[in-house]
Enzyme design. Structure first.
Site, short mmCIF file in Angstrom:
data_model
loop_
_atom_site.label_atom_id
_atom_site.label_comp_id
_atom_site.label_asym_id
_atom_site.label_seq_id
_atom_site.Cartn_x
_atom_site.Cartn_y
_atom_site.Cartn_z
N LYS A 160 41.35 12.59 -16.63
CA LYS A 160 42.34 11.92 -17.66
C LYS A 160 41.27 10.72 -18.22
CE LYS A 160 46.68 12.48 -18.40
NZ LYS A 160 47.47 13.55 -18.35
N ASP A 167 48.25 13.55 -24.39
CA ASP A 167 49.22 12.89 -23.42
C ASP A 167 50.22 11.77 -24.30
OD1 ASP A 167 49.81 13.22 -20.40
OD2 ASP A 167 49.86 11.07 -20.77
P1 NDP Z 1 54.88 11.43 -25.91
O1 NDP Z 1 54.01 10.13 -26.31
O2 NDP Z 1 55.09 12.44 -27.04
O3 NDP Z 1 56.29 10.80 -25.61
C1 NDP Z 1 56.40 9.74 -24.38
C2 NDP Z 1 57.80 9.68 -24.37
O4 NDP Z 1 58.33 8.93 -23.09
C3 NDP Z 1 58.37 8.68 -25.46
O5 NDP Z 1 59.84 9.06 -25.80
C4 NDP Z 1 58.20 7.35 -24.77
O6 NDP Z 1 59.09 6.37 -25.56
C5 NDP Z 1 58.64 7.66 -23.29
N1 NDP Z 1 57.92 6.43 -22.66
C6 NDP Z 1 56.69 6.39 -22.66
N2 NDP Z 1 56.33 5.43 -21.83
C7 NDP Z 1 57.44 4.88 -21.41
C8 NDP Z 1 57.79 3.89 -20.58
N3 NDP Z 1 56.97 2.88 -19.88
N4 NDP Z 1 58.96 3.61 -20.29
C9 NDP Z 1 60.12 4.29 -20.77
N5 NDP Z 1 59.79 5.57 -21.71
C10 NDP Z 1 58.50 5.50 -21.74
O7 NDP Z 1 54.06 11.96 -24.65
P2 NDP Z 1 54.45 13.25 -23.78
O8 NDP Z 1 55.86 13.84 -23.99
O9 NDP Z 1 53.34 13.93 -24.23
O10 NDP Z 1 54.36 12.74 -22.49
C11 NDP Z 1 55.61 12.69 -21.57
C12 NDP Z 1 55.27 12.78 -19.92
O11 NDP Z 1 54.85 14.05 -19.95
C13 NDP Z 1 53.98 11.91 -19.56
O12 NDP Z 1 54.25 11.58 -18.22
C14 NDP Z 1 52.79 12.89 -19.67
O13 NDP Z 1 51.90 12.12 -18.52
C15 NDP Z 1 53.50 14.32 -19.32
N6 NDP Z 1 52.83 15.29 -19.71
C16 NDP Z 1 52.27 15.54 -20.82
C17 NDP Z 1 51.82 16.82 -21.29
C18 NDP Z 1 51.42 17.32 -22.39
O14 NDP Z 1 51.03 18.28 -22.78
N7 NDP Z 1 51.57 16.52 -23.76
C19 NDP Z 1 51.66 17.95 -20.05
C20 NDP Z 1 52.04 17.32 -18.81
C21 NDP Z 1 52.62 16.40 -18.56
P3 NDP Z 1 58.45 5.36 -26.34
O15 NDP Z 1 58.35 5.66 -27.80
O16 NDP Z 1 59.70 4.05 -26.19
O17 NDP Z 1 57.38 5.06 -25.69
O1 2IT Z 2 49.27 15.96 -17.80
C1 2IT Z 2 48.72 17.02 -18.46
O2 2IT Z 2 48.88 17.82 -17.77
C2 2IT Z 2 48.43 16.81 -19.76
N1 2IT Z 2 48.72 15.61 -20.53
C3 2IT Z 2 47.81 18.11 -20.71
C4 2IT Z 2 46.64 18.04 -20.16
C5 2IT Z 2 45.54 19.24 -20.82
O3 2IT Z 2 44.40 19.06 -20.74
O4 2IT Z 2 46.24 20.00 -21.66
#
Ligand code: NDP
Ligand code: 2IT
Length: 452
Positions: A130, A170
């Protein structure tokens, strides 16, 4: 658990805390895995003798670097960049990059640790990593984000490569950032390879990668629900977050016949009792991905919805299914009690480690269907793995082909969880199942490769 294993866990955690002071998220992630795999350690003493767990919690490499950049007004800013290359036993390092003000070494290490087991579960050959920065993209212009990404990649490019380490998105890193990062990587290394995933469709990206995490969450939830003869049809769903994962989890849940009534960001949540529809969701996609606005705008646009601010969380909204898709530790004991009390039957995590240990205890104590992110959000990295395959063979698969792979992978992960997580009374402990399946695969590979 035997007295010996109990003592082993206590000593292990005491040493981990002493060696990694203040890294609370990392301690939390390790403690969960350690407790799940304790019976394996008892069953296979050679894993203890070979100090497999001790090796797993020590990253193979940690890179920390300065990221200097200049804003539009000419002011200089210094951020900190990270890449934690945790474990390469089953493939090149793989994992996302997070840009968020809260990023620190503890968060990077917990995410890289979780990623190692998640990637093992996907059935694809990917190690765990990461990266990220404490850069806060909120309110920054495109030009500022581009300059930041270029400065970040100027250092990171030394440490990554298609057969070494393949970053992706992420929190705070989506299509725009991957574009800028890829452009700078290509310029500095003079190679057009699949070193990053989540690329634009026209330049090496896989169809369905943007949708994959959220869709995978719902495919996994479908499998969980099916174990109790249930489905999404007619169910009320609470989603937290409004970013990439939340958007496509909401879309798939909706298309599977459910009513999605909430979305959130760190300022608060919207509750729409009428539920989202395709038009409302398209508005959210536009709002979050193009205008980069706040979720409260939704309630202004759609009067059926109410906005609750001051950082309120949606867990008190009555629902059948909850999909936490925002960030770590967003669902605490109080939220868990509300969900259980309101008759929720299934909690499927889209975010990484969104539930606190206390919340998990309450949820599992009430025998709800509950899956940890490392199992149910693995569709994102799995589709990144499929993007790597397509880049390597220089071909592109259709959305239907990618979707078929994604469904199969999520179903295989579900099977692994039930294989290793089914308890004496028939309850599936998905935490134990996911941790054990992931651990055994990585541990076996580490044993095969000797003391490295
Ligand atoms: P985005 O940046 O697209 O969206 C994040 C969302 O979560 C926003 O709505 C944001 O709101 C909110 N958020 C972030 N930090 C906080 C916080 N401290 N408290 C409350 N809300 C918060 O990210 P993703 O959708 O890609 O990621 C969301 C989750 O999914 C994470 O845990 C990530 O690690 C996980 N994930 C992502 C993957 C991917 O492919 N993208 C794959 C697997 C897991 P705000 O705008 O207010 O910050
Ligand atoms: O938490 C996760 O699995 C991700 N943010 C996606 C990682 C990736 O390599 O696609």
């Amino acid at each position: 658990m035997s007295a010996f294993t109990d003592r082993y866990i206590k000593n292990f955690m005491a040493e981990l805390l002493a060696r990694n002071p203040g890294e609370t998220e990392f301690h939390q992630a390790v403690s969960e895995v350690l407790n799940s795999v304790a019976p394996c350690l008892e069953e296979y003493p050679f894993l203890l003798e070979n100090k497999i767990m001790e090796r797993m919690v020590e990253p193979e490499r940690v890179i920390m670097f300065r990221v200097p950049w200049m804003d539009d007004a000419g002011e200089i800013h210094i951020n900190r960049g990270f890449r934690v290359q945790m474990n390469s036993a089953i493939g090149p390092y793989k994992g996302g990059i997070r840009f968020h003000a809260s990023v620190n070494l503890s968060i990077m290490k917990f995410l890289a640790f979780e990623q190692t087991f998640k990637n093992a579960l996907t059935t694809l050959p990917m190690g765990g990593a990461k990266g990220g920065s404490d850069f806060n993209p909120r309110g920054k212009s495109d030009a500022e984000v581009m300059r930041f990404c270029q400065s970040f990649m100027t250092e990171l490019q030394r440490h990554i490569g298609q057969d070494t380490d393949v970053p992706a998105g992420d929190i705070g890193v989506g299509g725009r950032e991957i574009g800028y990062l890829f452009g700078q990587y290509k310029r500095l290394r003079d190679e057009f390879t699949g070193t990053l995933t989540g690329k634009g469709f026209a330049w090496g990206g896989s169809s369905l990668r943007p949708e994959a995490t959220g869709y995978g969450v719902c495919y996994f939830a479908q499998q969980m629900l099916a174990t109790r003869g249930e489905s999404f049809e007619g169910k009320t769903v609470v989603v937290s977050g409004a970013g990439n994962v939340a958007q496509y989890a909401a879309q798939k849940a909706m298309r599977l016949g459910a009513k999605v009534v909430t979305l959130s960001d760190s300022d608060g949540y919207i509750y729409d009792p009428d539920g989202l529809d395709e038009e409302k969701l398209n508005y959210v996609l536009q709002l979050k991905n193009v205008i980069r606005g706040r979720i409260k705008e939704y309630a202004k646009k759609y009067p059926s919805a109410t906005y609750y601010g001051d950082g309120a969380k949606p867990w008190g909204v009555k629902c059948d299914i909850a999909l936490p898709c925002a960030t770590q530790n967003e669902l605490d004991a109080e939220g868990a009690r509300k969900l259980v009390g309101n008759g929720c039957i299934c909690i499927t995590e889209g975010a990484n480690m969104p539930s606190t240990p206390e919340a998990i205890e309450i949820i599992q104590g009430a025998k709800l269907l509950y899956s940890p992110g490392k199992a149910s959000n693995a569709g994102g990295v799995a589709t990144s793995g499929l993007e790597m395959t397509q880049n390597s063979i220089r071909q592109k698969w259709t959305p239907e082909e990618v979707d078929g792979h994604l469904r199969r992978i999520m179903s295989d992960i579900h099977e692994a969880c039930t294989k290793y997580g089914t308890e004496a009374d028939g309850y599936v402990n998905y935490v134990k199942g996911a941790n054990t399946a992931g651990f055994l695969k990585v541990a076996g590979a580490m044993m095969d490769q000797g003391l490295v």
